[in-house]
Design a protein around this motif. Structure first.
Motif, mmCIF file in Angstrom:
data_model
loop_
_atom_site.group_PDB
_atom_site.id
_atom_site.type_symbol
_atom_site.label_atom_id
_atom_site.label_comp_id
_atom_site.label_asym_id
_atom_site.label_seq_id
_atom_site.Cartn_x
_atom_site.Cartn_y
_atom_site.Cartn_z
ATOM 1 N N UNK A 119 42.599 49.499 39.812
ATOM 2 C CA UNK A 119 43.208 49.703 41.130
ATOM 3 C C UNK A 119 42.673 50.989 41.763
ATOM 4 N N UNK A 176 52.192 47.123 34.114
ATOM 5 C CA UNK A 176 51.689 47.574 32.816
ATOM 6 C C UNK A 176 51.024 48.947 32.973
ATOM 7 N N UNK A 177 50.299 49.115 34.090
ATOM 8 C CA UNK A 177 49.735 50.437 34.397
ATOM 9 C C UNK A 177 50.844 51.481 34.492
ATOM 10 N N UNK A 212 45.422 53.795 31.817
ATOM 11 C CA UNK A 212 46.792 53.283 31.969
ATOM 12 C C UNK A 212 47.146 52.262 30.893
ATOM 13 N N UNK A 213 46.090 51.551 30.376
ATOM 14 C CA UNK A 213 46.403 50.507 29.401
ATOM 15 C C UNK A 213 45.903 50.809 27.990
ATOM 16 N N UNK A 256 42.729 52.725 35.734
ATOM 17 C CA UNK A 256 43.067 51.398 36.246
ATOM 18 C C UNK A 256 42.054 50.964 37.303
ATOM 19 N N UNK A 298 50.176 43.531 36.329
ATOM 20 C CA UNK A 298 49.191 44.499 35.833
ATOM 21 C C UNK A 298 49.523 45.923 36.317
ATOM 22 N N UNK A 299 49.865 46.087 37.598
ATOM 23 C CA UNK A 299 50.370 47.406 38.024
ATOM 24 C C UNK A 299 51.623 47.822 37.235
ATOM 25 N N UNK A 303 40.138 48.788 31.844
ATOM 26 C CA UNK A 303 41.244 49.742 31.982
ATOM 27 C C UNK A 303 41.566 50.340 30.612
#
Lengths: 670, 139
Positions: free
Chosen positions: A87, B23-24, A114-115, A85, B20-21, A111
């Protein structure tokens, strides 16, 4: 280290030379995504991809160095990483690009963990196609990316702390010792908040007011802290480094010192319950606040005052009923909000509260312990020989169990109360050894060192009786005596009746309403009503508004030690702004092409931050203009512009369309 | 009716700070949903121009899911209302272009709403699978 050459504005016009680095993440990605195929596919189909690799860990030093070497040797001008991610590591690869001499915003982090690999571990083929698709969108993004400069903003080297409880006091003190100017604003007429009320704090038994006084006396030695009590925020605007805050100092109607305050208070005919003592004592309309107050003067509660003139006759010009509120505008670089909590107030009749006189809350009992006259513990006209503590009142509620109308259920554990109650029991055992103490609990959570208090309380004679949440105790009154009936777990839920002299409801913490402050500061509020941090672990005192920090029990239930940690943490964070002369901000703000702008004013109306205005711009005439320091980059204006004149830096409308097109590409054979 | 073996692609428009977090989080929990869902993150769902959605359908997507912030939006208190306005405009635009508006859905996805997200993707995936491609092959 490579020489660093900053991008020239013209660089973006050169043909894109892209490096793609697909990460295995050990096996976290490559176990499900065919990373070699992803790297190969995107290289084959796009001529701008100069190099496309798959590496064991993109984030490793070795891999980052490989990227930097490639950028320099192969004259890459764009970087796409496909890994976890963004993030987690977007910033890592931006920094690597910067080290290689590339503008850090000519990069994209796709990503694919996670995705892609993780949610589609059941579908390796689908995960690989999706990862390819996400990398393609990254390539589309960087192709039309423009180099951006971080925004620079002047930093005001001062901090405002809102809330003068122990958290705010701690934060103010820490900042002052870093030579930062601090304004501490407290709404109540005294400092110290709830801690000032506590008869004895765990684990050492210090009086709450003693803790407060120690902090306040240290603060008084700091010339760079200005304290306002009986004051509140009335306006707030600006941005990190440059907030402008108006503080209203509410009038006290006592403006000068006098040797006759005691007489004047005695003479006042008005009596009301004293909030500080939870209404267990009374105060007058003119009164001394019960904690440290700045300036050191009593105040008149004008709502209660009958204007009888009794105090005025004694105090003369020290009383001024026409004292106006005073507004003060202050410039600060950041703001710490430490506005604290409210005690949970049980509903009328909840465990007999408000109906049975021998039922009190723990905060009320804390005050009662301060009133002892040496003749033993008394309440409601009788001696107290036995106490029942009922735990988890107003905490750990199930949905629909809320007892306060309109309030959501308090699903959380209030964290401090098991410790506080057990310490309270030890305090009572110490003061009144003959008092029998019963604890009716669901679970005991004396975490950490406080576990020792639990053991100690048991040895001191406290009796612990557990019930399950399906069978809460019932409080009733028979022949003037309070009874607690509990279905004890240890007796297979057999009901046992305990007649007691006093029932103490162990109430938890609930959030303060503070609606006007919350709206003024746009504070993020979680489902439990407390302020919410950006990230529980990584950014625990920040909000999404840069420079607006949260601390203490306004954020979540905490005990005194923990709330002081968070006060110090917020001070440290505030210092990261206050100790710099200039701040660097992310450049992701809206910008206007005045040539395209039709001056419809739609963006101006759409922006909730007042960041956009129509202003004269030379030959273009009156067009939309964005104050980039105020813009938060939400993009709401972008959606309403009739001519696409306003767009967001780092995410232009063309980039969005290109990315959508790239994501929509069908795989061969699909 | 749906073409046999039709595998629709779904575009999910997420938001940087909240959905988005979320979905993460689905990924971290290995919560499965169709891999046909591609994700593009926006700063805030209020930024989504209705034309972007039409553009998605013209770029090969058969369904679009706006994973909005709902009341959690860090930017805009009234984000759900603003996003709803964008969606309503998008519905009108889709209708005008002969695209079934039920192919576009919006749902508030919080930063830990992994199960809800997976459920919404599956549900939209199944719905558009029944509807078939936006432009049927050979049309």
């Amino acid at each position: 280290m490579a020489k660093v050459v900053l991008d020239k504005p013209g660089e973006a016009k050169e043909p894109a030379r892209i490096g793609v680095y697909v990460c295995h993440c050990g096996g976290n990605i490559s176990d499900y995504v065919d990373v070699a195929k992803v790297a190969e596919t995107v290289a084959k189909e796009d001529g701008s991809v100069v190099v496309s690799k798959h590496l064991m860990f993109d984030c490793s030093d070795v891999a980052q160095q490989e990227m930097i070497d490639d950028i320099q040797k192969l004259k890459l001008n764009r970087l796409v990483t496909a890994a976890c991610s963004p993030k987690l590591h977007e910033a890592t690869f931006r920094a690597a690009a910067k080290r290689a001499g590339l503008n850090q915003y000519l990069t994209y982090h796709a990503n694919i963990r996670e995705q892609s690999s993780w949610p589609h571990s059941d579908d390796p083929h689908g995960a690989t196609e999706k990862a390819t698709s996400h990398v393609r969108s990254g390539i589309a993004y960087v192709k039309s990316a423009q180099p951006l400069d971080v925004l620079r903003s002047e930093s005001t080297q001062s901090v405002m702390v809102v809330g003068g409880g122990v958290t705010g006091l701690r934060a103010a003190l820490d900042l002052a010792r870093m030579n930062v100017r601090v304004y501490l604003v407290e709404k109540a007429p005294y400092l110290g908040g709830h801690v000032a009320e506590l008869a004895s704090t765990y684990p050492l038994g210090e009086k709450g007011i003693a803790i407060v006084q120690r902090l306040v006396s240290e603060i008084q030695e700091q010339p760079n802290i200005t304290v306002f009590t009986n004051a509140e925020l009335v306006s707030f605007k600006g941005y990190v480094g440059k907030f402008s805050v108006t503080v209203r100092m509410n009038p006290r109607y006592v403006v000068d010192r006098s040797p006759r305050f005691a007489e004047a208070i005695e003479a006042c005919p008005v009596q009301v319950p004293e909030e500080f003592d939870h209404g267990l004592t009374v105060r007058k309309a003119i009164y001394w606040p019960r904690g440290p107050t700045v300036p050191h003067l009593p105040l008149i509660d004008l709502g209660l005052c009958t204007r009888c003139g009794a105090c005025e006759r004694l105090l003369g010009k020290a009383v001024r009923f026409d004292q106006p509120p005073e507004n003060l505008e202050l410039q600060v670089g950041s703001v710490i909000v430490s506005t604290g909590f409210e005690d949970y107030t049980p509903a009328l009749g909840e465990y007999g509260y408000g109906e049975i006189p021998d039922v009190v809350t723990l905060p009320e009992f804390e005050r009662m312990l301060e009133f002892g006259d040496g003749s033993g513990l008394r309440h409601n006209g009788h001696a107290v020989g036995s106490i029942a503590y009922l735990y988890c009142v107003g905490s750990r509620q199930k949905p629909g169990e809320a007892t306060t109308p309109g309030s959501p259920a308090h699903a959380y554990c209030s964290r401090f109360c098991c410790n506080a109650t057990i310490h309270n029991a030890l305090d009572v055992s110490g003061r009144y050894p003959d008092v029998r103490l019963y604890h009716f609990y669901r679970d005991i959570r004396t975490y950490g060192r406080n576990e020792l208090l639990y053991e100690k309380a048991g040895r001191a004679g406290s009796i612990f009786v557990r019930y399950t949440e399906d069978h809460p105790p019932v409080v009733s009154q028979r022949d003037g005596t309070a009874h607690v009936t509990v279905q004890a777990s240890i007796l297979q839920n057999e009901a046992v009746d305990f007649p007691v002299d006093l029932v103490v409801l162990v109430t938890g913490m609930v959030s303060r309403e503070n609606r006007s402050l919350n709206e003024m500061l746009s504070l993020p509020i979680g489902p439990d009503g407390f302020y919410r941090e950006v990230h529980q672990k990584l950014r625990p005192v920040e909000t999404n508004t840069a420079g607006l920090l949260i601390a203490g029990t306004a954020q979540a239930p905490k005990d005194i030690r923990e709330t002081l940690y968070s006060g110090s943490a917020a001070a440290a964070k505030a210092a990261t702004f206050a100790l710099k002369k200039e701040l660097e901000l992310e450049p992701f703000v809206a910008f206007v092409d005045p040539a395209r702008c039709s001056a419809s004013g739609k963006c101006v109306a759409e922006c909730p931050y007042g960041a956009i205005e129509l202003r004269e711009q030379g030959d273009f005439g009156k067009k939309a203009w964005v104050n980039s320091a105020v813009c938060k980059g939400c993009g709401a204006c972008v959606a309403v512009c009739p001519t696409e004149a306003i767009q967001r830096a780092g995410f232009s409308n063309d980039q969005i369309r290109d990315m959508i097109r790239a994501l929509g590409v069908a795989e061969e054979g699909a | 009716m749906a073409a046999a073996g039709f595998e629709p692609r779904i575009l999910v428009l997420s938001t940087n700070a909240i959905s988005d977090p979320g979905i993460d989080y689905a990924g971290s929990g290995h919560v499965h949903y169709p891999a046909a869902a591609r994700v593009l993150r926006f700063p805030c769902s209020s930024m989504i121009r209705p034309e972007f959605i039409l553009h998605a359908f013209r770029s090969g997507f058969s369904g679009v899911l706006i994973a909005a912030d709902g009341g959690d939006c860090p930017y805009l208190r009234d984000c759900p209302e603003r996003t709803s306005r964008r969606i309503n405009d998008a519905y009108a635009l889709l209708k005008a272009n002969g695209i079934d508006p039920s192919r576009l859905r919006m749902s508030g996805i919080c930063s830990v709403c992994s199960e809800a997200f997976a459920k919404h993707v599956k549900s939209l995936y199944e719905a558009v699978q029944k509807l078939g491609p936006v432009v049927p092959p050979g049309a």
